[in-house]
Every structure is written in structure tokens, then in C-alpha cells.
Enzyme design. Structure first.
Site, PDB file in Angstrom:
ATOM      1  N   HIS A 455       0.820  -1.222   0.000  1.00 20.35           N
ATOM      2  CA  HIS A 455       0.000   0.000   0.000  1.00 20.35           C
ATOM      3  C   HIS A 455       0.850   1.267   0.000  1.00 20.35           C
ATOM      4  O   HIS A 455       0.332   2.372  -0.208  1.00 20.35           O
ATOM      5  CB  HIS A 455      -0.936   0.007   1.214  1.00 20.35           C
ATOM      6  CG  HIS A 455      -2.342   0.410   0.875  1.00 20.35           C
ATOM      7  ND1 HIS A 455      -2.630   1.485   0.079  1.00 20.35           N
ATOM      8  CD2 HIS A 455      -3.533  -0.128   1.218  1.00 20.35           C
ATOM      9  CE1 HIS A 455      -3.935   1.610  -0.038  1.00 20.35           C
ATOM     10  NE2 HIS A 455      -4.517   0.633   0.634  1.00 20.35           N
ATOM     11  N   ASP A 459      -2.368   3.375  -4.149  1.00 24.21           N
ATOM     12  CA  ASP A 459      -3.636   3.272  -3.428  1.00 24.21           C
ATOM     13  C   ASP A 459      -4.539   2.257  -4.123  1.00 24.21           C
ATOM     14  O   ASP A 459      -4.181   1.672  -5.160  1.00 24.21           O
ATOM     15  CB  ASP A 459      -4.311   4.638  -3.358  1.00 24.21           C
ATOM     16  CG  ASP A 459      -3.499   5.632  -2.533  1.00 24.21           C
ATOM     17  OD1 ASP A 459      -2.880   5.203  -1.544  1.00 24.21           O
ATOM     18  OD2 ASP A 459      -3.477   6.821  -2.892  1.00 24.21           O
TER      19      ASP A 459
END
Length: 484
Positions: A455, A459
Site C-alpha cells: 500500500h 492506493d
């Protein structure tokens, strides 16, 4: 230790293995004390955290000592063997001689020519009594107590070695070829259970002995495999005795517990997975896709003639096309510099299960390969993984991983990212399922796709876009034509 005239010993140490590796486990010795070896002949098979490789010796002469039993871990720089050589070294294939070895000591690499078959030097009668004791004392002082052979016969062998190296050894040499097995782990399994491999008839190609052959022989003999192959240097847990004497033909009680060392490839995988979990904040998204058209396209390709195209190669081609659109996922995080490093090439790893554990071979420049080239490279690396001949270079440098866990008969998974990469695409099994196709309920071939990603590099929008594009290519292979 006294040597014959003109003889001297050279010590060959475990060479620098590269790739940051600092130790290796001895899996199988390929020579014995007293064997005559040639320059660059493999003398020992070792397992590192990267692969199983054979180590060639840069000297030619007679092996006078070995250091370490099978199953022992040695650090880089530790002695492996000592070789008694003459003042002049024999050159392979000629009567000429030279004074230097090959200098070729990197693991997995030797000369381009195949090494000559090793010959056993005729052993002299071993000395006895005080002579043997004196010889052993001298060997202990020379090798610091690490040699695995008594030094008393070594002097006698060294005396005969001078004649052998000069091509004047008396008596005929004998062959001592190993029993052909598919893996060193199979050999170790037989040894741990006291099974003589020479009594078996292998069911593999050309009589190759498979693991199933050993297990069948153990079952026939009334005993199962006592433990998974592990280093013999570690003591096994004793079995718990039964409450009464076992009847003839009955099996013994199962061990209370079995401890398997986390070492070699399995230990390296454990460390890497643990590091991935500690350092990477991963997330997973998934989607079901109708793979009917992809399967039809593959069938049509293979029906047209030429090399067969594998499903994994088509999925790899889809991955590289998706990474061209979403390059954020072909990257890594430099935590110290606090930077995301994006790669210009796609070196595609694929997870493969082997007898020695999970390995991830890497297809170099996968983005520049077509389906035929990808199929051939997958096949080569898979076979190398099965036989334990993958090199450290085959297992490092990946930028993205494709994990086809559908071969295990499961639909979905949330795999751990192959550190230090940033993402992994998982593919489940392709099975017939009810599916709404063109407004009607139909039975279609459906697959679940999952993307686990770091992450920190992107995104959910980028990850979702990547996965949706992969699913679109699976459902409509014609979408790939835009990138060809």
C-alpha cells in the site's frame, strides 16, 4: 604428515557463493578419500539458501581428506577437502602438465568440458598399530581435528598418488558410480531408513529412482518413512514406546514429535516471508473472471501447430501488459531513502513448489518475450527447480510475481508478497460455474484473481485498475492486441 617425494597438499575451501550467501549445507559428497580428481571436477553437492549446486575443485590430484559430514553446515572459507598434488598438475586429455589449478571456484561454474569420470586409486593395505596412531595424530594436527578420514591410510595413498598423478599407478582403477536418483533428498530419505538404493528398480526414465519408489519399498518392508529428509547432524526425537510388545508385522508407535530444522532453502523462505510481513503493509483485492474465451484462444493457438503455449505463459503476457499500464506495481520501496524505486524492465517471478520447499524462479525481461518464449522459459526453470539445479541468478532479481495456486485445487488466496517486490498476482483454479453471459445464465469457466500489493507504492484505485485490466484480458483476450 609425511608425503611421497614430489607431493604436496593443497586445501580447497568453500568458495564465495555470491548473492550475499555466507554458508552452505553439505548434501552429498561426490568423492571419497583416495579418489583421483581432475581440475574442475565437482567434488561435493551443497545446498544454500538459494539453490542446490555442485562445487568444482580447482586442483587435480588425490583426495587426502574431507571436512564435514553430509548434513553439516559450513561457512564460506571453511576447508572442504585437501588434495595431494605432484610438482606438476595433469592437464585433462593430454600427457602435458602444468603447475596451477583452474582458479575457477565459483559455485555452480566449471570448465565448459565435462569432467572426466573419477577413478579410485588402488588402496594400499592400511598400516596398523602404532603407525596408525601416529598417522592419526599427525592428521589431527594438520586439519585441527576436522578431517572425516583417518590419516594413517592417507600417507599410503599419497605414496601411491605420486605414481597416479604421473600416470604410473600400479593396478587397474575401478568405477564407483552412484545410484541414479531424482533428488539428493530421496537418497537421504533412503539412508535415514536404512534402505539400500541398489536393491530398488526405479520407475522413472532410464531407471531413475523416484521418491515414490523409496516410499513404496519402505511400506513393503513394513516400515514407513521415519521423518521428512533433514540434516543427519541433528538428532531425531526418540519414539514413544508402546504399552506392550508389538505383534509381528505391526507398525511401531508414531514419534511424539518431529523437529525439522529451518535451514537451507526452507529456512531462507521462512526468513523472507517473516520479513515481508514485518515490513510491508499489504492489502489484497480480488475479482471473479470468465476465463472461457481465454481457454478457447489457447486451444486455437495450440491447434494451429508449432510449440504448445502454456496457460501460465498467457497469464504472464497479460501481467506484463497490465504492468505497462500500471507501472507503480513494478517497483520496490527503499525504506532507508524513503523512496519508491520503479523498474524499467519486468523480471517476472513465479512460485513453484519443490521437494526442498517453495522457490520463485525469475523469467528475465518477461515484457520483451512472446507467448512461445515465455512457455519455453517457464518449462526450463520449472524442470531446474524440480531437479534442484536452479542457480542463485535464477532465483533473484524479480520485480513482480505470478502465483498460480490454482494447481493446488483452491479458488483463492491472500499470498505474502515476495520481498522486496511490491505486488503479486494470484490465480485460482479454473472451474465450470453458473455465470450470467450475454444476459443469460450459462455454465462458464470461471477463475478468481487476487492482487496483493504494497500500500506504500499505490492506493486502491491503481491496484483495482490493474486487477480489472487483467480480468478484462482474461475475459476478452482480444484486448491484448492493443499492446502487441
Amino acid at each position: 604428515m609425511a608425503h611421497a617425494s614430489g607431493m604436496h597438499s593443497l586445501e580447497f575451501k568453500l568458495p564465495d557463493l555470491g548473492e550475499g550467501l555466507t554458508e552452505a549445507e553439505i548434501v552429498r559428497w561426490l568423492v571419497e578419500v583416495g579418489d583421483l580428481v581432475t581440475i574442475d571436477q565437482p567434488v561435493v553437492e551443497v545446498e544454500t539458501a538459494k539453490a542446490m549446486v555442485e562445487v568444482p575443485c580447482p586442483y587435480g590430484g588425490v583426495v587426502t581428506a574431507r571436512f564435514g559430514e553430509e548434513g553439516t553446515e559450513l561457512p564460506v572459507g571453511a576447508p572442504l577437502i585437501t588434495v595431494a598434488v605432484g610438482e606438476k598438475q595433469p592437464t585433462a586429455g593430454t600427457g602435458d602438465t602444468g603447475t596451477e589449478g583452474s582458479g575457477n571456484v565459483l559455485v555452480g561454474y566449471g570448465t565448459s568440458e565435462a569432467p572426466a569420470r573419477r577413478r579410485r586409486v588402488r588402496r594400499e593395505r592400511p598400516v596398523s598399530g602404532a603407525s596408525a596412531t601416529a598417522g592419526q595424530t599427525g592428521a589431527a594436527g594438520a586439519a585441527n581435528g576436522r578431517a572425516d578420514a583417518a590419516a594413517a591410510p592417507v600417507d599410503a595413498r599419497a605414496a601411491g598418488a605420486a605414481a597416479a598423478v604421473d600416470g604410473q599407478a600400479g593396478g587397474p582403477a575401478t568405477e564407483d558410480g552412484p545410484v541414479p536418483v531424482i533428488s539428493p533428498l530421496v537418497r537421504r530419505l533412503a539412508r535415514q531408513n536404512g534402505l539400500d538404493l541398489r536393491e530398488l528398480t526405479g520407475s522413472g526414465p532410464d531407471g531413475l529412482i523416484l521418491r515414490a519408489d523409496v516410499e513404496d519399498a519402505l511400506r513393503t518392508a513394513g516400515r514407513g518413512a521415519t521423518a521428512a529428509p533433514a540434516a543427519e547432524a541433528h538428532p531425531r526425537v526418540p519414539q514413544t514406546p508402546g504399552p506392550a510388545l508389538a505383534a509381528p508385522g505391526s507398525t511401531t508407535a508414531a514419534p511424539a514429535e518431529v523437529r525439522t530444522p529451518l535451514k537451507g532453502i526452507r529456512g531462507a523462505v521462512a526468513d523472507k516471508l517473516a520479513r515481508s510481513r514485518r515490513e510491508i503493509p499489504d492489502a489484497t483485492c480480488w475479482v471473479d473472471a470468465d476465463a472461457t474465451e481465454l481457454m478457447r484462444a489457447r486451444t486455437a493457438m495450440n491447434a494451429a501447430g508449432g510449440p504448445k503455449i502454456s496457460l501460465l505463459a498467457l497469464l504472464a503476457r497479460i501481467c506484463t501488459a497490465a504492468l505497462a499500464r500500471f507501472p507503480e506495481l513494478n517497483s520496490t520501496v527503499d525504506a532507508e531513502a524513503r523512496e519508491v524505486v520503479r523498474f524499467g524492465q519486468v523480471h517476472l517471478g513465479f512460485a513453484a513448489q519443490t521437494d526442498r520447499g517453495l522457490v520463485v524462479p525469475v523469467v528475465r525481461d518477461a515484457h520483451a518475450r512472446d507467448a512461445e518464449s515465455l512457455t519455453a522459459e517457464f518449462a526450463r526453470l520449472t524442470e531446474a527447480g524440480r531437479t534442484g539445479t536452479l542457480t542463485p541468478g535464477d532465483l533473484t532479481g524479480g520485480t513482480f510475481t505470478l502465483n498460480n495456486y490454482g494447481v493446488f485445487g483452491v479458488d483463492g488466496s491472500t499470498p505474502i508478497i515476495n520481498h522486496p517486490e511490491a505486488a503479486m498476482l494470484g490465480v485460482g483454479r479454473i472451474v465450470p460455474k453458473p455465470w450470467v453471459h450475454e444476459g443469460e445464465l450459462a455454465v462458464r469457466k470461471v477463475v478468481q484473481l487476487s492482487l496483493t500489493f504494497d500500500h506504500r507504492v499505490c492506493d486502491g484505485g491503481v491496484a483495482g485498475g490493474f486487477l480489472r485490466y487483467v480480468a478484462d484480458c482474461v475475459e476478452q483476450p482480444a484486448v491484448l492486441l492493443r499492446t502487441l
